[in-house]
Design an enzyme around this catalytic site. Structure first.
Site, short mmCIF file in Angstrom:
data_model
loop_
_atom_site.label_atom_id
_atom_site.label_comp_id
_atom_site.label_asym_id
_atom_site.label_seq_id
_atom_site.Cartn_x
_atom_site.Cartn_y
_atom_site.Cartn_z
N HIS A 54 -26.15 45.00 62.65
CA HIS A 54 -24.50 45.86 61.95
C HIS A 54 -23.86 45.36 62.98
O HIS A 54 -22.94 45.70 64.25
CB HIS A 54 -24.63 47.07 62.70
CG HIS A 54 -26.42 48.08 62.12
ND1 HIS A 54 -25.94 49.37 61.20
CD2 HIS A 54 -27.40 48.11 62.64
CE1 HIS A 54 -27.73 49.58 61.24
NE2 HIS A 54 -28.48 48.79 62.45
N PHE A 55 -22.88 44.99 61.82
CA PHE A 55 -21.86 43.98 62.36
C PHE A 55 -20.60 44.17 62.30
O PHE A 55 -19.58 44.14 62.75
CB PHE A 55 -21.90 42.51 61.21
CG PHE A 55 -22.71 41.06 62.57
CD1 PHE A 55 -22.52 41.50 63.51
CD2 PHE A 55 -22.99 40.24 61.73
CE1 PHE A 55 -23.80 40.22 63.74
CE2 PHE A 55 -23.46 38.87 61.82
CZ PHE A 55 -24.14 39.17 63.25
N HIS A 170 -35.98 52.11 57.25
CA HIS A 170 -35.72 53.12 58.40
C HIS A 170 -36.73 54.27 58.20
O HIS A 170 -36.48 54.96 57.23
CB HIS A 170 -34.88 53.40 58.82
CG HIS A 170 -34.31 54.41 60.09
ND1 HIS A 170 -33.12 53.59 60.63
CD2 HIS A 170 -34.41 55.14 60.57
CE1 HIS A 170 -33.40 54.64 61.80
NE2 HIS A 170 -34.05 56.17 61.64
N HIS A 224 -37.04 48.06 62.99
CA HIS A 224 -37.67 49.01 64.84
C HIS A 224 -38.37 49.36 64.63
O HIS A 224 -38.57 51.14 65.35
CB HIS A 224 -35.78 49.20 64.82
CG HIS A 224 -35.77 50.48 63.52
ND1 HIS A 224 -36.14 51.61 62.96
CD2 HIS A 224 -34.26 50.31 63.56
CE1 HIS A 224 -35.26 51.42 62.32
NE2 HIS A 224 -34.20 51.07 62.73
N ASP A 292 -31.52 45.29 66.14
CA ASP A 292 -30.86 46.09 65.80
C ASP A 292 -29.31 46.25 66.48
O ASP A 292 -29.51 47.40 66.57
CB ASP A 292 -31.89 47.28 65.92
CG ASP A 292 -31.28 48.37 65.48
OD1 ASP A 292 -30.34 48.34 64.79
OD2 ASP A 292 -31.83 49.49 65.24
O1 DOR Z 1 -29.11 53.62 66.65
C1 DOR Z 1 -29.15 53.16 65.67
N1 DOR Z 1 -27.94 52.77 65.41
N2 DOR Z 1 -30.19 53.61 64.64
C2 DOR Z 1 -29.23 53.13 63.53
O2 DOR Z 1 -30.60 52.60 62.04
C3 DOR Z 1 -28.09 52.44 63.17
C4 DOR Z 1 -27.51 52.46 64.59
C5 DOR Z 1 -26.39 52.36 63.49
O3 DOR Z 1 -25.51 52.11 63.01
O4 DOR Z 1 -24.93 52.46 64.73
ZN ZN Z 2 -29.96 49.41 62.01
#
Ligand code: DOR
Ligand code: ZN
Length: 427
Positions: A54-55, A170, A224, A292
């Site tokens: 997640h950038f 997910h 994950h 992740d």
């Molecule tokens: O813990 C998480 N954070 N799980 C996710 O599926 C999304 C991620 C986030 O984008 O912060």
């Molecule tokens: Zn994720």
């Protein structure tokens, strides 16, 4: 012109001499004669692919940007990452998708693909085989992409099949999470998070979707995976899967120790579950490791357990942590190279993850000893890591498609050297 690199690589039989030819962006057979570049120490290995990051750009640049996220990835030996769609706006329309692709071409230090976010209207499916992949949120987490009606999941599986692209899921069954939450009395207690998100809620989603995916020939990918029952279902149906370093290295004791800094969806679970997942990774029942990488600022994470968002950074520590485990004989090196390099390349259908002629010339040079990880010395904008004090083998050099991005542990590439990598229809 062919450039020849020589050094030592790691194989199941131990260290072996290696000669590689590189022509343009790809590996080729190495001609005889003197090498252009010779590494006298350490090892040459394929670079990693991290297919779950997640950038945060656009919309949450206080946490991370494409520049900082891909810089962090480069220092961790990751040549290609695939970014998740829960940005603002979500990457769930053709316009949002093209905007992100353009931002990547302008800002990324490494190659980056993009998961398109599935919504009930399914606007993303207009991308067809141009999308790197699709992402279905069958469970609530950061962002607005939840599909909480199980009937809509089946529709998504049917719509993704003809694109030929993978759909990452997910999996946390919303109704089961809702029921589990009823029993929680104190949400500030760190153990509440695990109790409210049981592992069987994950397995339940995969149990219902895996047979449908098989029927319509859709490529479902378990994101994950945090429970052994889910890994078994995916494996049984011949579907692909990933596990995170935090699910195989952290457990409920670390949540006690780190509080909200170890709060993540799906949660890290008991020590026994962690060990069972590690064993399934060793055996290849869990196929890939993906980070992740979900950075949040220290401030956001320090705002009380209940309020703190879920997620932790990890793109820079993914490959180093796994290599350190191999160097300590806790997992065979060939499994680490499969799980971090060749298997994720196969999931995405990319010519990468191997030092073979024809593959993209993505490689790392690593030292032969691990160091102790220091979160505040890493390169993510968030400035912390849940793996402080863990051992990591960090690359001193990274090559992406024939060009050096990191040399002598310094960033030598420029923002914009990386490129967007879509599905086959993108070109
Ligand atoms: O813990 C998480 N954070 N799980 C996710 O599926 C999304 C991620 C986030 O984008 O912060
Ligand atoms: Zn994720």
């Amino acid at each position: 012109m062919v450039t020849v690199i020589e050094g030592t690589t790691l194989t199941p039989e131990g260290p072996q001499p290696l000669r590689l030819g590189i022509e343009g962006e790809r590996f080729t057979d190495a001609p005889r004669g003197q090498a252009d570049i010779s590494f006298d120490d350490g090892y040459i290995l394929p670079a990693a692919l991290d297919i779950h990051v997640h950038f945060r750009e656009p919309g949450n640049e206080q946490k991370e940007t494409l520049r900082t996220g891909t810089r962090s990835a480069a220092f961790g030996g990751v040549a290609l990452a695939v970014d998740m769609p829960n940005t603002q706006p979500p990457t769930s329309t053709v316009d949002a998708y093209e905007d992100k692709a353009q931002r990547i071409d302008q800002n990324a230090h490494i190659d980056v693909g993009v998961w398109a976010g599935v919504t009930p209207e399914g606007a993303c499916f207009e991308l067809g085989d141009q999308a790197t992949g699709y992402k279905l949120y069958a469970g609530p987490t950061t962002g607005d992409l939840l599909m909480d009606d199980p009937d809509s999941w089946e529709d998504a599986v049917e719509r993704v099949a003809p694109t030929g692209r993978p759909m990452a899921v997910h999996a946390e069954h919303p109704a089961m999470l809702h029921d589990a939450a009823e029993s929680i009395t104190d949400w500030e207690d760190p153990s509440s998070h695990l109790l409210s998100r049981p592992g069987l809620a994950e397995a339940r989603v995969f149990e219902s979707l895996a047979p449908i995916a098989n029927d319509v020939d859709a490529h479902l990918h378990g994101a994950h995976v945090s429970h052994p029952a889910s890994a078994k279902v995916l494996h049984k149906h011949g579907l692909t899967s990933e596990v995170t370093p935090h699910h195989v290295l952290l457990d409920s004791n670390d949540v006690e120790r780190l509080g909200a800094f170890a709060k993540v969806n799906p949660p890290v679970r008991s020590p026994e579950t962690r060990q069972a997942l590690m064993q399934m990774l060793r055996e290849g029942i869990l196929m890939c490791v993906a980070s992740d990488h979900a950075p949040h600022t220290r401030h956001e994470k320090g705002s009380g357990f209940q309020k703190a968002p879920s997620g932790m950074p990890g793109v820079e520590t993914l490959f180093p942590l796994m290599l350190a485990k191999a160097f300590r004989d806790e997992i065979p090196i060939e499994r680490v190279l499969e799980a971090c390099c060749s298997a994720p390349a196969d999931v995405m259908g990319l010519p990468a993850g191997r030092l073979d002629p024809g593959c993209w010339a993505n490689l790392v040079h690593v030292p032969d000893e691990p160091v102790s990880i220091q979160g505040d010395a890493l390169h993510s904008k968030c400035g912390w890591s849940p793996f402080d004090g863990f051992e990591g083998v960090f690359p001193s050099a990274l090559m992406v498609r024939g060009s050096w991005v990191v040399e002598r542990s310094r960033l030598v590439g420029n923002a914009g050297d990386g490129r967007f990598v879509g599905g086959p229809g993108w070109e």
